[in-house]
Write a protein that holds these residues in place. Structure first.
Motif, mmCIF file in Angstrom:
data_model
loop_
_atom_site.group_PDB
_atom_site.id
_atom_site.type_symbol
_atom_site.label_atom_id
_atom_site.label_comp_id
_atom_site.label_asym_id
_atom_site.label_seq_id
_atom_site.Cartn_x
_atom_site.Cartn_y
_atom_site.Cartn_z
ATOM 1 N N LYS A 40 42.782 36.826 43.763
ATOM 2 C CA LYS A 40 43.460 36.511 42.510
ATOM 3 C C LYS A 40 43.291 35.027 42.243
ATOM 4 O O LYS A 40 43.592 34.193 43.104
ATOM 5 N N MET A 41 42.798 34.688 41.043
ATOM 6 C CA MET A 41 42.579 33.287 40.701
ATOM 7 C C MET A 41 43.247 32.962 39.369
ATOM 8 O O MET A 41 43.162 33.748 38.415
ATOM 9 N N GLN A 42 43.895 31.834 39.320
ATOM 10 C CA GLN A 42 44.372 31.283 38.066
ATOM 11 C C GLN A 42 43.337 30.265 37.597
ATOM 12 O O GLN A 42 43.013 29.329 38.322
ATOM 13 N N PHE A 91 40.967 42.171 30.022
ATOM 14 C CA PHE A 91 39.536 42.200 29.736
ATOM 15 C C PHE A 91 38.759 42.479 31.024
ATOM 16 O O PHE A 91 39.224 42.189 32.123
ATOM 17 N N GLY A 92 37.571 43.028 30.863
ATOM 18 C CA GLY A 92 36.674 43.182 31.994
ATOM 19 C C GLY A 92 35.888 41.904 32.212
ATOM 20 O O GLY A 92 35.671 41.121 31.279
ATOM 21 N N ILE A 93 35.472 41.662 33.468
ATOM 22 C CA ILE A 93 34.651 40.496 33.790
ATOM 23 C C ILE A 93 33.333 40.991 34.357
ATOM 24 O O ILE A 93 33.308 41.826 35.271
ATOM 25 N N LYS A 94 32.232 40.457 33.827
ATOM 26 C CA LYS A 94 30.907 40.801 34.330
ATOM 27 C C LYS A 94 30.227 39.571 34.902
ATOM 28 O O LYS A 94 30.358 38.465 34.371
ATOM 29 N N PHE A 95 29.505 39.786 36.003
ATOM 30 C CA PHE A 95 28.714 38.725 36.622
ATOM 31 C C PHE A 95 27.333 39.292 36.910
ATOM 32 O O PHE A 95 27.200 40.326 37.572
ATOM 33 N N ALA A 144 40.303 40.173 33.738
ATOM 34 C CA ALA A 144 40.983 38.942 33.332
ATOM 35 C C ALA A 144 42.197 39.329 32.503
ATOM 36 O O ALA A 144 42.102 40.192 31.625
ATOM 37 N N VAL A 145 43.317 38.693 32.795
ATOM 38 C CA VAL A 145 44.559 38.987 32.089
ATOM 39 C C VAL A 145 45.020 37.726 31.365
ATOM 40 O O VAL A 145 45.092 36.644 31.956
ATOM 41 N N VAL A 146 45.319 37.879 30.072
ATOM 42 C CA VAL A 146 45.806 36.773 29.246
ATOM 43 C C VAL A 146 47.194 37.143 28.730
ATOM 44 O O VAL A 146 47.388 38.224 28.175
ATOM 45 N N THR A 147 48.145 36.250 28.930
ATOM 46 C CA THR A 147 49.509 36.480 28.449
ATOM 47 C C THR A 147 49.963 35.279 27.626
ATOM 48 O O THR A 147 49.839 34.138 28.071
ATOM 49 N N GLY A 148 50.483 35.551 26.442
ATOM 50 C CA GLY A 148 50.993 34.467 25.595
ATOM 51 C C GLY A 148 49.900 33.551 25.082
ATOM 52 O O GLY A 148 50.018 32.320 25.164
ATOM 53 N N LEU A 149 48.818 34.134 24.559
ATOM 54 C CA LEU A 149 47.697 33.337 24.057
ATOM 55 C C LEU A 149 48.098 32.568 22.801
ATOM 56 O O LEU A 149 48.667 33.128 21.866
ATOM 57 N N HIS A 150 47.805 31.274 22.791
ATOM 58 C CA HIS A 150 48.018 30.453 21.598
ATOM 59 C C HIS A 150 46.783 29.598 21.396
ATOM 60 O O HIS A 150 46.382 28.843 22.290
ATOM 61 N N MET A 151 46.154 29.738 20.228
ATOM 62 C CA MET A 151 44.952 28.971 19.927
ATOM 63 C C MET A 151 45.120 28.220 18.623
ATOM 64 O O MET A 151 45.695 28.727 17.659
ATOM 65 N N VAL A 152 44.607 26.986 18.633
ATOM 66 C CA VAL A 152 44.626 26.141 17.445
ATOM 67 C C VAL A 152 43.183 25.909 17.017
ATOM 68 O O VAL A 152 42.250 26.168 17.788
ATOM 69 N N PRO A 153 42.952 25.432 15.811
ATOM 70 C CA PRO A 153 41.580 25.109 15.407
ATOM 71 C C PRO A 153 40.972 24.059 16.338
ATOM 72 O O PRO A 153 41.638 23.120 16.762
ATOM 73 N N PRO A 165 44.770 29.460 29.761
ATOM 74 C CA PRO A 165 44.984 29.924 31.135
ATOM 75 C C PRO A 165 44.732 31.425 31.249
ATOM 76 O O PRO A 165 45.176 32.216 30.411
ATOM 77 N N LEU A 166 43.991 31.809 32.294
ATOM 78 C CA LEU A 166 43.692 33.216 32.546
ATOM 79 C C LEU A 166 44.009 33.547 33.997
ATOM 80 O O LEU A 166 43.946 32.684 34.872
ATOM 81 N N SER A 167 44.334 34.806 34.241
ATOM 82 C CA SER A 167 44.439 35.317 35.609
ATOM 83 C C SER A 167 43.232 36.210 35.863
ATOM 84 O O SER A 167 43.004 37.167 35.116
ATOM 85 N N PHE A 168 42.447 35.860 36.878
ATOM 86 C CA PHE A 168 41.284 36.660 37.255
ATOM 87 C C PHE A 168 41.627 37.455 38.514
ATOM 88 O O PHE A 168 42.172 36.911 39.473
ATOM 89 N N PHE A 169 41.284 38.734 38.508
ATOM 90 C CA PHE A 169 41.443 39.587 39.673
ATOM 91 C C PHE A 169 40.071 40.141 40.039
ATOM 92 O O PHE A 169 39.525 40.966 39.304
#
Length: 266
Positions: free
Chosen positions: A13-15, A36-40, A48-57, A63-67
């Motif tokens: 598990k990675m932040q 989301f799925g992660i491909k390599f 990848a899990v995203v919680t509380g996404l906030h984006m500005v222009p 921040p993402l959590s990778f499993f």
């Protein structure tokens, strides 16, 4: 950037913090969780899990959590990703959406075609940073400088490296197999983002010393016994507390300090 990491029984598990550019002039906030799925290298190897996404222009740090979960089919992809990271090589991954990415019906529809490429840039330091070795009548003693680039403790397992002449990559000088060492390498803890020294003491047979007269000539010609070598072989470690993996490792242009105590005066 990998901010933190934790080794579980069957996953890592990675932040992480990801730089994303919003080209529009619209800010957006999505409070619900998105997955989301992660491909390599084209292989799906985690989520990848995203919680509380906030984006500005413009520029955003998200921040993402990778499993990275070992399913049996993706073990090689996980090994290659972490191996490349340990070799200071930029690691490209692709984050992809699906109809299961969100429980919101509208978002679920939008995210089915979502796909974005990301590059993980590790610290510009190799895992193996240097070798100092001396040949004694009884065998070989080597101090291997290693750097842990991950933000989590690593517990060393076996280190099994062949050391080769840089200009003759098929000519092995000696081997460093910690499983044959008189010192206890497995269990050595490497602190996060720090350099450590691993000591390996081997018998002549265990070190597999080859081309000894050629090495004598090289060391005599090299300044202060330094030669440039390459190292390659499997390295086993545990991402604390409990995810163990073996990665293929290689590094070129490595400085080795070699001494021959059989040539030294008493």
């Amino acid at each position: 950037e990998i901010v933190s990491a934790e080794g579980l029984v069957d996953s890592v598990k990675m932040q992480v913090s990801v730089n994303l550019h919003n080209p529009s002039c619209v800010a957006a906030t999505i409070k619900s969780e998105m997955v989301f799925g992660i491909k390599f290298n084209g292989h799906r190897f985690g989520i990848a899990v995203v919680t509380g996404l906030h984006m500005v222009p413009g520029h955003n740090v998200v921040p993402l959590s990778f499993f990275l979960t070992n399913t049996g089919n993706n073990n090689e992809a996980i090994q290659q990703f972490i191996s490349g990271y340990m070799q200071a090589t930029e690691q490209p991954v692709t984050v992809v959406g699906s109809k299961l990415s969100s429980q919101d019906p509208f978002l679920s529809m939008l995210l089915q075609t979502f796909s974005v490429n990301m590059n993980f840039q590790p610290p510009s330091t190799q895992f193996i940073q240097g070798i100092t070795a001396k040949v004694w009548p009884e065998g070989l003693k080597a101090d291997v400088e290693v750097f842990n680039p991950l933000p989590v403790e690593l517990t060393m397992g076996n280190l099994d490296l062949g050391i080769y002449l840089q200009e003759a990559p098929d000519e092995k000088i000696f081997a460093l197999n910690s499983a044959l060492s008189q010192t206890h390498v497995p269990g050595t803890v490497l602190q996060p983002n720090q350099k450590s020294t691993v000591s390996i003491h081997l018998s002549i047979l265990g070190a597999q010393i080859g081309a000894i007269w050629e090495l004598q000539r090289l060391i005599a010609a090299a300044e202060a016994g330094r030669i440039t070598v390459s190292a390659r072989g499997p390295v086993t470690f545990t991402v604390q507390p409990s995810y163990t993996l073996t990665i293929p490792y290689s590094v070129d242009n490595l400085t080795a300090h070699l001494g021959w105590c059989i040539l030294c005066l008493p």
